[in-house]
Design an enzyme around this catalytic site. Structure first.
Site, PDB file in Angstrom:
ATOM      1  CE1 TYR A   1      -3.301   2.919   0.769  1.00 55.96           C
ATOM      2  CE2 TYR A   1      -1.914   3.379   2.668  1.00 55.96           C
ATOM      3  CZ  TYR A   1      -2.928   3.740   1.807  1.00 55.96           C
ATOM      4  OH  TYR A   1      -3.568   4.944   1.982  1.00 55.96           O
TER       5      TYR A   1
HETATM    6  O1  LIG Z   1      -2.235   6.875   7.626  1.00 55.94           O
HETATM    7  C1  LIG Z   1      -2.388   6.213   6.635  1.00 55.94           C
HETATM    8  O2  LIG Z   1      -1.934   6.517   5.563  1.00 55.94           O
HETATM    9  C2  LIG Z   1      -3.120   4.921   6.727  1.00 55.94           C
HETATM   10  O3  LIG Z   1      -3.988   4.982   7.849  1.00 55.94           O
HETATM   11  C3  LIG Z   1      -4.719   3.824   8.088  1.00 55.94           C
HETATM   12  O4  LIG Z   1      -3.836   2.742   8.350  1.00 55.94           O
HETATM   13  P1  LIG Z   1      -3.479   2.412   9.848  1.00 55.94           P
HETATM   14  O5  LIG Z   1      -2.761   3.549  10.489  1.00 55.94           O
HETATM   15  O6  LIG Z   1      -2.799   1.098   9.842  1.00 55.94           O
HETATM   16  O7  LIG Z   1      -4.931   2.369  10.523  1.00 55.94           O
HETATM   17  P2  LIG Z   1      -5.746   1.164  11.178  1.00 55.94           P
HETATM   18  O8  LIG Z   1      -5.875   0.062  10.223  1.00 55.94           O
HETATM   19  O9  LIG Z   1      -6.979   1.756  11.722  1.00 55.94           O
HETATM   20  O10 LIG Z   1      -4.798   0.718  12.375  1.00 55.94           O
HETATM   21  C4  LIG Z   1      -4.521   1.606  13.440  1.00 55.94           C
HETATM   22  C5  LIG Z   1      -3.672   0.932  14.465  1.00 55.94           C
HETATM   23  O11 LIG Z   1      -4.391  -0.158  15.049  1.00 55.94           O
HETATM   24  C6  LIG Z   1      -3.620  -1.350  14.972  1.00 55.94           C
HETATM   25  N1  LIG Z   1      -4.545  -2.473  14.785  1.00 55.94           N
HETATM   26  C7  LIG Z   1      -5.258  -2.599  13.670  1.00 55.94           C
HETATM   27  C8  LIG Z   1      -6.137  -3.626  13.501  1.00 55.94           C
HETATM   28  C9  LIG Z   1      -6.274  -4.585  14.532  1.00 55.94           C
HETATM   29  O12 LIG Z   1      -7.056  -5.556  14.470  1.00 55.94           O
HETATM   30  N2  LIG Z   1      -5.536  -4.421  15.664  1.00 55.94           N
HETATM   31  C10 LIG Z   1      -4.669  -3.381  15.840  1.00 55.94           C
HETATM   32  O13 LIG Z   1      -4.020  -3.288  16.870  1.00 55.94           O
HETATM   33  C11 LIG Z   1      -2.689  -1.165  13.813  1.00 55.94           C
HETATM   34  O14 LIG Z   1      -1.545  -1.966  13.991  1.00 55.94           O
HETATM   35  C12 LIG Z   1      -2.396   0.314  13.906  1.00 55.94           C
HETATM   36  O15 LIG Z   1      -1.361   0.525  14.795  1.00 55.94           O
HETATM   37  C13 LIG Z   1      -5.572   3.487   6.885  1.00 55.94           C
HETATM   38  O16 LIG Z   1      -6.256   2.270   7.111  1.00 55.94           O
HETATM   39  C14 LIG Z   1      -4.744   3.397   5.645  1.00 55.94           C
HETATM   40  O17 LIG Z   1      -5.623   3.208   4.545  1.00 55.94           O
HETATM   41  C15 LIG Z   1      -3.891   4.612   5.453  1.00 55.94           C
HETATM   42  O18 LIG Z   1      -4.674   5.672   5.052  1.00 55.94           O
END
Ligand SMILES: O=C(O)[C@H]1O[C@H](OP(=O)(O)OP(=O)(O)OC[C@H]2O[C@@H](n3ccc(=O)[nH]c3=O)[C@H](O)[C@@H]2O)[C@H](O)[C@@H](O)[C@H]1O
Length: 432
Positions: free
Chosen positions: A242
């Site tokens: 991504y």
């Molecule tokens: O800034 C971005 O550019 C991206 O932001 C977002 O990605 P992320 O920051 O990864 O958000 P998100 O999935 O909500 O996970 C948040 C936290 O929860 C943790 N996480 C997640 C899932 C889970 O089951 N458990 C968990 O601990 C996980 O490890 C993480 O630490 C958008 O989805 C992406 O499309 C893109 O725009």
């Protein structure tokens, strides 16, 4: 008694020869005649098959055309109406991904202040399309028309630019999600690379060329550990496909800026959340599971360090998008050539105050008044980064970007929306 041979060959010897010769010749002709008939039949059948096949392909092509959800005078009228600004010097903005989370919010904000908006969205099923349809209905109630189509459809894009001289394109359509890239890498290439190029091709050929503002991502900082992340930091160590496709998008847009004079602004969004959000994101799926009494999985980094994100509230992101559109200069190309250098910018749109994932869960528990069942596990090596933290000085100075919503307040608004949209139904099915 004449035997069978006699029947076939009369007894007079001389006559036999002649008769035989005639018989052979007759047989030969019959045989030849039947061969040529067969040949003709074969030709006829081949021709029939060929015409059937070409008819089928005509039917296929035309049915694709006729069943396409776009085209026609009525459709063009809807596009023009929707694109029409209601304020002086208002914009006509093509918003890709308009039925998405950020797209729907910015479209409404643009419409509210009197800009014309046409949406484009393919309503794919990466997450529940009924949520996208509900956002579409909301936009439609504000006279915003959304075309159902794909950014990879160059004919559709050409048609849209033919019908409306868009001043701006806000390109938000993308394959989102960091971890899903492991499951479906091709979808990222399809939307974030191929789709982006198709869109830029259409923009480059449009007359006038629009100014482009598009969604990059905080994920481009990848394994960078210098905090807070500044636009000047390295972005050549992506941790997920991504992130790699978003980084590629930054390079690709630079090329179109350099060659064709397209005005480009890339916005690196930091984990955007809020009402009408994306069900695949942690805050959303945690809320659903907590309400349903299901366990949630909380990832933890190396050495038991909590993961943290610079969660950014949707209304702040909307203001950042409007700031980017308002300060975007015009593109400088025409007829596929640039006349002079065009603007090229990249900004962080974050909140500048990272919160750990366990803290996010604690806030949700408070607002939902339900205790979460937590499964804390080691962060799997599937593209996640341990933390994000935005330096927003540049966006503040040049776009007037100033986030004002902290996670506590933003999640309160999200939970309020979630409960009003889905109701308290423990299965998470929308109460209509
Ligand atoms: O800034 C971005 O550019 C991206 O932001 C977002 O990605 P992320 O920051 O990864 O958000 P998100 O999935 O909500 O996970 C948040 C936290 O929860 C943790 N996480 C997640 C899932 C889970 O089951 N458990 C968990 O601990 C996980 O490890 C993480 O630490 C958008 O989805 C992406 O499309 C893109 O725009």
């Amino acid at each position: 008694m004449r035997n069978l041979e006699d029947e076939l060959f009369p007894s007079t010897p001389g006559k036999v020869k002649i008769e035989r010769a005639h018989a052979i010749s007759r047989q030969f002709h019959r045989c030849f005649a039947s061969t040529s008939t067969m040949f003709l039949w074969a030709l006829f059948l081949i021709a029939l098959t060929a015409s059937y096949l070409s008819f089928q392909s005509f039917v296929d092509t035309s049915s694709k055309y006729f069943h396409a959800s776009w085209g026609g005078m009525h459709w063009e009228r809807q596009i023009r109406n929707s694109a029409q600004p209601r304020r002086q010097n208002g914009y006509s903005v093509l918003v890709t991904g308009a039925s998405g989370f950020v797209g729907s919010h910015v479209s409404l904000a643009l419409r509210r202040r009197g800009d014309g908006v046409v949406g484009l969205d393919n309503f794919n099923s990466y997450y529940d399309p009924s949520l996208k349809k509900a956002r579409k209905a909301l936009l439609s109630s504000h006279s915003i028309f959304i075309v159902e189509g794909d950014i990879n459809d160059s004919r559709l894009l050409a048609k849209l630019f033919d019908v409306v001289p868009f001043t701006h394109v806000l390109h938000l359509a993308a394959q989102a999600g960091v971890r899903y890239a492991i499951e479906n890498p091709a979808s990222y290439v399809h939307s974030n690379i191929a789709g982006l190029v198709t869109l830029l091709e259409a923009c480059k050929s449009a007359d006038p060329q629009p100014s482009i503002v598009w969604a990059s991502s905080s994920s481009v900082y990848g394994l960078n550990d210098k905090v807070p992340f500044s636009e000047l930091d390295r972005t050549d160590q992506p941790a997920s496909l991504y992130a790699a496709t978003k980084k590629a998008g930054e390079e690709i847009t630079h090329t179109y800026n350099h060659i064709y004079g397209l005005s480009i602004t890339g916005l690196r969004f930091f984990t955007v959340y809020g009402p009408w959000g994306r069900p695949d994101m942690a805050y959303f799926s945690f809320t659903r599971n907590i309400l349903q009494g299901k366990p949630i999985t909380v990832y933890r980094g190396k050495d038991h360090v909590d993961l943290a994100r610079d969660f950014t509230y949707i209304d702040d992101i909307v203001k950042g998008c409007l700031g980017a559109l308002d300060t975007a200069e015009k593109s400088t190309g025409t007829g596929g050539k640039k006349r002079r250098p065009a603007q090229y910018r990249i900004y962080n749109l974050g909140n500048t105050s990272p919160v750990t994932v366990p803290n996010l869960v604690a806030i949700l528990e408070r607002h939902l008044k339900v205790k979460a069942k937590k499964n804390v596990v080691e962060m799997p090596g599937n593209g996640d980064v341990p933390f994000t933290h935005a330096n927003i000085s540049l966006a503040r100075a040049e776009l007037g970007y100033k986030p004002t919503t902290n996670l506590e307040t933003g999640l309160k608004k999200f939970v309020k929306w979630y409960l009003s949209y889905y109701g308290y139904n423990p299965r998470g099915v929308r109460n209509l």
